[in-house]
Design an enzyme around this catalytic site. Structure first.
Site, PDB file in Angstrom:
ATOM      1  N   GLY A  26       0.843  -1.197   0.000  1.00 44.25           N
ATOM      2  CA  GLY A  26       0.000   0.000   0.000  1.00 44.25           C
ATOM      3  C   GLY A  26       0.875   1.242   0.000  1.00 44.25           C
ATOM      4  N   ARG A  30      -0.771   8.251   4.433  1.00 41.23           N
ATOM      5  CA  ARG A  30      -1.153   8.975   5.645  1.00 41.23           C
ATOM      6  C   ARG A  30      -0.003   9.069   6.652  1.00 41.23           C
ATOM      7  NH1 ARG A  30      -6.569   5.645   6.501  1.00 41.23           N
ATOM      8  NH2 ARG A  30      -5.450   4.287   5.059  1.00 41.23           N
ATOM      9  N   GLY A 159     -13.955  -3.054   6.998  1.00 40.02           N
ATOM     10  CA  GLY A 159     -14.947  -3.835   6.252  1.00 40.02           C
ATOM     11  C   GLY A 159     -15.825  -4.578   7.246  1.00 40.02           C
ATOM     12  N   ASN A 394      42.260   1.628  40.932  1.00 35.88           N
ATOM     13  CA  ASN A 394      41.344   2.665  41.381  1.00 35.88           C
ATOM     14  C   ASN A 394      41.638   3.952  40.622  1.00 35.88           C
ATOM     15  OD1 ASN A 394      40.034   4.741  42.893  1.00 35.88           O
ATOM     16  ND2 ASN A 394      39.843   3.285  44.581  1.00 35.88           N
ATOM     17  N   ARG A 457      54.128  17.642  39.068  1.00 31.16           N
ATOM     18  CA  ARG A 457      53.409  18.888  39.335  1.00 31.16           C
ATOM     19  C   ARG A 457      54.375  19.832  40.036  1.00 31.16           C
ATOM     20  NH1 ARG A 457      49.946  15.529  43.658  1.00 31.16           N
ATOM     21  NH2 ARG A 457      51.256  15.924  45.462  1.00 31.16           N
TER      22      ARG A 457
HETATM   23  C1  UD1 Z   1      -8.600  -3.757   4.577  1.00 29.09           C
HETATM   24  C2  UD1 Z   1      -9.837  -4.616   4.231  1.00 29.09           C
HETATM   25  C3  UD1 Z   1     -10.915  -4.351   5.274  1.00 29.09           C
HETATM   26  C4  UD1 Z   1     -10.387  -4.645   6.657  1.00 29.09           C
HETATM   27  C5  UD1 Z   1      -9.092  -3.878   6.935  1.00 29.09           C
HETATM   28  C6  UD1 Z   1      -8.466  -4.377   8.198  1.00 29.09           C
HETATM   29  C7  UD1 Z   1      -9.896  -4.805   1.803  1.00 29.09           C
HETATM   30  C8  UD1 Z   1     -10.504  -4.353   0.573  1.00 29.09           C
HETATM   31  N1  UD1 Z   1     -10.299  -4.238   2.929  1.00 29.09           N
HETATM   32  O1  UD1 Z   1      -8.969  -2.385   4.504  1.00 29.09           O
HETATM   33  O2  UD1 Z   1     -12.044  -5.163   5.008  1.00 29.09           O
HETATM   34  O3  UD1 Z   1     -11.384  -4.297   7.617  1.00 29.09           O
HETATM   35  O4  UD1 Z   1      -8.125  -4.104   5.879  1.00 29.09           O
HETATM   36  O5  UD1 Z   1      -7.344  -3.622   8.551  1.00 29.09           O
HETATM   37  O6  UD1 Z   1      -9.060  -5.689   1.769  1.00 29.09           O
HETATM   38  N2  UD1 Z   1      -2.042  -3.354   0.228  1.00 29.09           N
HETATM   39  C9  UD1 Z   1      -1.233  -3.786  -0.788  1.00 29.09           C
HETATM   40  N3  UD1 Z   1      -1.528  -3.430  -2.058  1.00 29.09           N
HETATM   41  C10 UD1 Z   1      -2.612  -2.672  -2.379  1.00 29.09           C
HETATM   42  C11 UD1 Z   1      -3.438  -2.233  -1.332  1.00 29.09           C
HETATM   43  C12 UD1 Z   1      -3.128  -2.590  -0.043  1.00 29.09           C
HETATM   44  O7  UD1 Z   1      -0.246  -4.495  -0.543  1.00 29.09           O
HETATM   45  O8  UD1 Z   1      -2.809  -2.409  -3.560  1.00 29.09           O
HETATM   46  C13 UD1 Z   1      -1.706  -3.733   1.600  1.00 29.09           C
HETATM   47  C14 UD1 Z   1      -1.427  -2.519   2.474  1.00 29.09           C
HETATM   48  O9  UD1 Z   1      -0.039  -2.227   2.476  1.00 29.09           O
HETATM   49  C15 UD1 Z   1      -1.902  -2.972   3.850  1.00 29.09           C
HETATM   50  C16 UD1 Z   1      -2.966  -4.013   3.523  1.00 29.09           C
HETATM   51  O10 UD1 Z   1      -2.804  -4.391   2.180  1.00 29.09           O
HETATM   52  O11 UD1 Z   1      -0.872  -3.580   4.592  1.00 29.09           O
HETATM   53  C17 UD1 Z   1      -4.380  -3.474   3.737  1.00 29.09           C
HETATM   54  O12 UD1 Z   1      -4.581  -2.380   2.874  1.00 29.09           O
HETATM   55  P1  UD1 Z   1      -5.326  -1.068   3.337  1.00 29.09           P
HETATM   56  O13 UD1 Z   1      -5.398  -0.145   2.203  1.00 29.09           O
HETATM   57  O14 UD1 Z   1      -4.740  -0.569   4.599  1.00 29.09           O
HETATM   58  O15 UD1 Z   1      -6.792  -1.676   3.588  1.00 29.09           O
HETATM   59  P2  UD1 Z   1      -7.906  -1.143   4.521  1.00 29.09           P
HETATM   60  O16 UD1 Z   1      -8.591  -0.005   3.892  1.00 29.09           O
HETATM   61  O17 UD1 Z   1      -7.343  -0.939   5.876  1.00 29.09           O
END
Ligand code: UD1
Ligand code: CA
Length: 485
Positions: A26, A30, A159, A394, A457
């Protein structure tokens, strides 16, 4: 003794037929950071390490981290450093198109019949919970996918797990895609941890579309497909284990929870941990050690049985021997402290210091690459750099090892039983012999033979009756100045 579930040695023998995918590609926007999100640290370790370890401890035979192309090397390096030799690799998701697409990017590396899926940004996930999912996949009723859920008072952002009136899991619907007040009222959320049959999941991935509010490929769509096919189950885990780190406020929250969890594990194993001591994951602490409030035990530190570490000490990558005592506000980095040694208060042990058994390094003493041997003492106000201090020697208050000539560092050797008088400067390279004596205020520039006295000294001269004469002279001068305006 390692904090359970957090140390690399706690890995249980792997089952041969389950691979874990840890989704970490991801964007992490943020975090507002130039560092990839999963490499931010909590309790001393990169975030991604926690789910990877949870997967290994839950029995994964291999772990594949799915990462974005730009961070591939850095994540691989961090994992190799943290878990040398562990069956962990990385796969690249070219573009972050959603969790379903991330799994697609990783599943090519999966050759086992079953697969676990975890998220790289959920450091509180526990191996026990993952294990429960693995068991559920094997138990009746049959399922092709099991997900971890949790009941949250405030489910916003997650979710929701939607079930039919009989309680059967139908699907997971993302916050953005909720359609009714009834759906919004569901408090059971998807934790983002799954176990599935690889072939069924592979087939489901081929059918997932990006037809949703976010325009992403949702892994959660695989839940609805499993529900219609071979069965989907949701097993509730503990609510405080699913915290996802999306911003730095959540990072701080996750770290606080990790510190609490680590402290509790050490307490249960027989160490006293007080107040807000912050102990990194992987630190080892022996039984009957006492860690006071405000202490930070960082990196790969080890604390021996019965040692006490008082308020405000900061210990980094160091070993503290059994029964050693660290008095308040001492700072110890990359150093070793022997059994029964006494340090501080306010001592500073810089890298490569080694304090042997029963030696003392007292207040306002700084050491660097120096070894006070068994029973040696330097109790007050000293700089001891690049030194070897013999047994029972010491070193008096105000002593300085002048180890640096502006170009190079040089060694000071103090023989066993030697006595260094207060306010001496020892100009290295130099050697003070066994049982030798350095008089107070001496600048030592030449080697001192065994049992010799070194004194350098200006000799003291006393002028009898001089003080009153001096006083009278000074008073007269002051009076003249006052009259003259
Ligand atoms: C996701 C779940 C949600 C759950 C939540 C729990 C989905 C669609 N939603 O939402 O149901 O309640 O996690 O924390 O799965 N990531 C990738 N590639 C991507 C997108 C994300 O590797 O293209 C990874 C991110 O780095 C992260 C994880 O997947 O570690 C979850 O992604 P994130 O975007 O945080 O999902 P949430 O919106 O939190
Ligand atoms: Ca998340």
């Amino acid at each position: 003794m390692l904090a359970p579930r957090l140390g690399p040695c706690e890995i249980t023998p792997a089952m041969s037929d389950i691979t874990a995918l840890v989704l970490s590609a991801g964007l992490g926007k943020r975090m507002k950071s130039s560092l990839p999100k999963v490499l931010h640290r909590a309790a001393g370790r990169p975030l991604v390490l926690y789910p990877v370890q949870a997967a290994l401890e839950a029995g994964a035979s291999a772990v594949v981290c799915v990462v974005s192309p730009d961070v591939k090397e850095r994540v691989a390096e961090a994992l190799a450093e943290e878990l040398p030799g562990a069956p962990v690799s990385v796969a690249v998701q070219e573009v972050a198109r959603g969790t379903g697409d991330a799994v697609k990017a990783g599943i090519g590396a999966v050759s086992t019949e079953r697969v676990m899926i975890l998220c790289g940004d959920t450091p509180l996930v526990r191996a026990d919970d993952v294990r429960a999912l693995v068991s559920a996949l094997e138990a009746a009723p049959p399922a092709e996918l099991v997900l971890m859920s949790a009941l949250l008072e405030d489910p916003s952002g997650y979710g929701r797990v939607l079930r039919d009136p009989s309680g059967r899991v139908l699907e997971v619907r993302e916050q953005k895609d909720l359609r009714s007040a009834e759906e919004r009222g569901v408090h059971e959320v998807n934790a983002g941890v799954y176990v599935a049959r690889t072939e069924a999941l592979r087939a489901a991935l081929g059918r997932i579309t990006s037809d949703n509010a976010a325009g992403e490929y949702y892994l959660t769509d695989a839940v609805a497909l499993a529900s219609k096919g071979g069965g989907a189950l949701a097993i509730p885990g503990h609510a405080d284990n699913l915290l996802g780190v999306n911003d730095r406020a959540q990072l701080a929250q996750a770290e606080t929870l990790l510190f609490q969890r680590i402290a509790r594990a050490h307490q249960l194993a027989g160490a006293t941990i007080k107040g807000d001591a912050r102990i990194d994951a992987g630190v080892e602490i022996g039984p009957d050690a006492v860690i006071e409030p405000g202490v930070a035990l960082r990196g790969r530190s080890k604390v021996g049985a019965g040692a006490s570490i008082d308020v405000g000490c900061v210990i980094t990558d160091s070993e503290i021997g059994e029964r050693a005592q660290l008095k308040p506000y001492s700072v110890v980095s990359r150093s070793r402290i022997g059994p029964g040694a006494q340090i501080g208060p306010f001592a500073h042990l810089r890298p490569d210091s080694q304090v042997d058994e029963d030696a003392h390094v007292g207040n306002f003493v700084e050491t660097k690459k120096t070894r006070p041997r068994k029973g040696a003492k330097a109790n007050h106000l000293a700089y001891l750099g690049d030194g070897d201090i013999g047994e029972k020697a010491n070193v008096g208050a105000g002593t300085i090892f002048c180890n640096y000539d502006g170009f190079q560092k040089h060694l000071t050797v103090i023989g066993p039983g030697a006595f260094i008088g207060s306010d001496s400067q020892i100009v290295a390279p130099v050697r003070v012999g066994k049982d030798a004596y350095v008089a107070t205020g001496t600048t030592v520039t030449k080697d001192v033979p065994d049992e010799a006295l070194a004194i350098a000294r200006v000799a003291q001269e006393n002028k009898e009756g001089y003080a009153p004469r001096l006083k009278a002279r000074l008073a007269a001068a002051a009076a003249r100045k006052k009259q003259g305006g």
